[in-house]
Enzyme design. Structure first.
Site, PDB file in Angstrom:
ATOM      1  N   SER A 134       0.888  -1.152   0.000  1.00 13.28           N
ATOM      2  CA  SER A 134       0.000   0.000   0.000  1.00 13.28           C
ATOM      3  C   SER A 134       0.921   1.195   0.000  1.00 13.28           C
ATOM      4  O   SER A 134       1.900   1.249  -0.748  1.00 13.28           O
ATOM      5  CB  SER A 134      -0.904  -0.057   1.230  1.00 13.28           C
ATOM      6  OG  SER A 134      -1.657   1.116   1.379  1.00 13.28           O
ATOM      7  N   TYR A 148      -4.241   7.944  -7.156  1.00 14.48           N
ATOM      8  CA  TYR A 148      -3.266   6.993  -6.592  1.00 14.48           C
ATOM      9  C   TYR A 148      -3.699   6.552  -5.191  1.00 14.48           C
ATOM     10  O   TYR A 148      -3.731   5.355  -4.892  1.00 14.48           O
ATOM     11  CB  TYR A 148      -1.881   7.638  -6.550  1.00 14.48           C
ATOM     12  CG  TYR A 148      -0.829   6.788  -5.863  1.00 14.48           C
ATOM     13  CD1 TYR A 148      -0.372   5.610  -6.449  1.00 14.48           C
ATOM     14  CD2 TYR A 148      -0.294   7.159  -4.627  1.00 14.48           C
ATOM     15  CE1 TYR A 148       0.592   4.820  -5.825  1.00 14.48           C
ATOM     16  CE2 TYR A 148       0.667   6.374  -3.996  1.00 14.48           C
ATOM     17  CZ  TYR A 148       1.109   5.212  -4.591  1.00 14.48           C
ATOM     18  OH  TYR A 148       2.062   4.437  -3.965  1.00 14.48           O
ATOM     19  N   LYS A 152      -4.646   2.773  -3.303  1.00 14.80           N
ATOM     20  CA  LYS A 152      -3.997   2.209  -2.113  1.00 14.80           C
ATOM     21  C   LYS A 152      -5.013   2.007  -0.984  1.00 14.80           C
ATOM     22  O   LYS A 152      -4.896   1.072  -0.205  1.00 14.80           O
ATOM     23  CB  LYS A 152      -2.823   3.096  -1.686  1.00 14.80           C
ATOM     24  CG  LYS A 152      -1.683   3.130  -2.724  1.00 14.80           C
ATOM     25  CD  LYS A 152      -1.146   1.725  -3.059  1.00 14.80           C
ATOM     26  CE  LYS A 152       0.098   1.764  -3.924  1.00 14.80           C
ATOM     27  NZ  LYS A 152       0.615   0.409  -4.250  1.00 14.80           N
TER      28      LYS A 152
END
Ligand SMILES: NC(=O)c1ccc[n+]([C@@H]2O[C@H](COP(=O)([O-])OP(=O)(O)OC[C@H]3O[C@@H](n4cnc5c(N)ncnc54)[C@H](OP(=O)(O)O)[C@@H]3O)[C@@H](O)[C@H]2O)c1
Length: 281
Positions: A134, A148, A152
């Protein structure tokens, strides 16, 4: 006993350093990459314990083929490191829909593809360790990284739930949350920025990109040390569900958790006010 590792994105950066650390610990490594020649060049003379395989994680069939080849060669997979990924940066409105699909295709669906292929092996073994990469950005949001960070956060929710599903088969999942590490992550060879120009965002986006360009290859995190940390965690009897890597991640995540708890408390009575109150009759 030596372990068999299966690592994605092992051509460079964190993935390559995890492979290096596992080899240094005497383990066997299946190091997968879009270009496996890069892996072979990085580890000359390791052919006995290293299997370099071609794997683009966005191609589901390639995951199964790589897992089959790994088991054919070493007989098992003890540790999966879902590392392959990249940063699609830019404010949300600057990032095109196709770029978002591409980002999820690698960071989320690619990770799913590889895990789907590895889990039957680990269930048969009734043992296995999974490290899912992550980010500190999977625990707190960053302006200019909404897409982004969302991938994660998806990795976090998936991994936490998967850990509950597979614990009964002896499989342990650890979410790895690095801060900024000195890899190609912010380099033009990996990172992508939004392709749409929207005047309102130009000042903030230009400043952020200049700062990241400046910080590229100067980040405080050492990927070799992170590689060794994962070797330590792979050998831990009770691995953590989450592992923050680097002082920036430690401090950033602690501050975020504290702020979240404070906000929860601040709004406690309104939060508690929404239950249906059954009448006593
Ligand atoms: N460095 C940081 O600051 C940082 C912080 C938090 C989280 N992370 C996470 O750590 C992981 C590794 O990043 P890094 O810092 O090592 O970056 P990096 O140096 O840019 O390396 C990225 C790796 O991912 C591979 N990759 C990208 N797309 C792929 C695909 N479709 N199939 C297979 N491999 C693919 C790349 O392969 P090619 O060589 O073929 O491009 C490369 O090996 C990523 O998941 C990233 O999000 C990094």
């Amino acid at each position: 006993m030596s372990k068999v590792w299966f690592i994605t994105g092992a051509s460079r950066g964190i993935g390559r350093e995890v492979a290096r650390a596992a080899l240094a610990a005497g383990d066997m490594v299946v190091a997968t990459a879009r270009n496996p020649q890069q892996v072979e060049a990085a580890f000359p003379g390791e052919a006995d314990r290293l299997l370099a395989l071609s794997l683009d994680v966005t191609e589901e069939g390639q995951s199964q083929a790589a897992v089959d080849a790994a088991v054919a060669r070493f007989g098992r997979i003890d540790v999966l490191v879902n590392n392959a990924g990249f940063g699609q940066l830019g404010a949300f409105e600057e990032v095109g829909a196709e770029d978002i699909v591409r980002q999820y295709g690698t960071n989320v669906f690619g990770l799913f593809n590889v895990t789907r292929a590895v889990l039957p092996v680990m269930r048969r073994q009734r043992a296995g360790r999974i490290f899912n990469l992550s980010s500190m950005g999977g625990t707190k949001g960053f302006a200019g990284a909404s897409v982004y960070c969302s991938t994660k956060y998806a990795v976090e929710g998936y991994s936490e739930s998967l850990a509950l599903e597979v614990a009964e088969f002896g499989i342990r999942v650890t979410i790895v949350e690095p801060g900024f590490f000195r890899t190609d992550f912010l380099d033009g060879s990996s990172v992508r920025y939004g392709s749409k120009v929207i005047e309102d965002y130009v000042p903030s986006s230009t400043a952020r990109r200049a700062a990241y360009d400046q910080y590229s290859h100067r980040q405080a995190g050492d990927p070799a040390k992170l590689g060794r940390a994962l070797v330590t965690l792979a050998g831990a009897a009770e691995p953590p569900l989450r592992y923050a890597a680097g002082t920036d991640a430690l401090e950033g995540i602690a501050a975020t958790l504290t702020a979240r708890l404070e906000e929860l408390e601040r709004w406690r009575s309104l939060s508690a006010s929404t239950d249906i109150v059954e009448s006593a009759a």
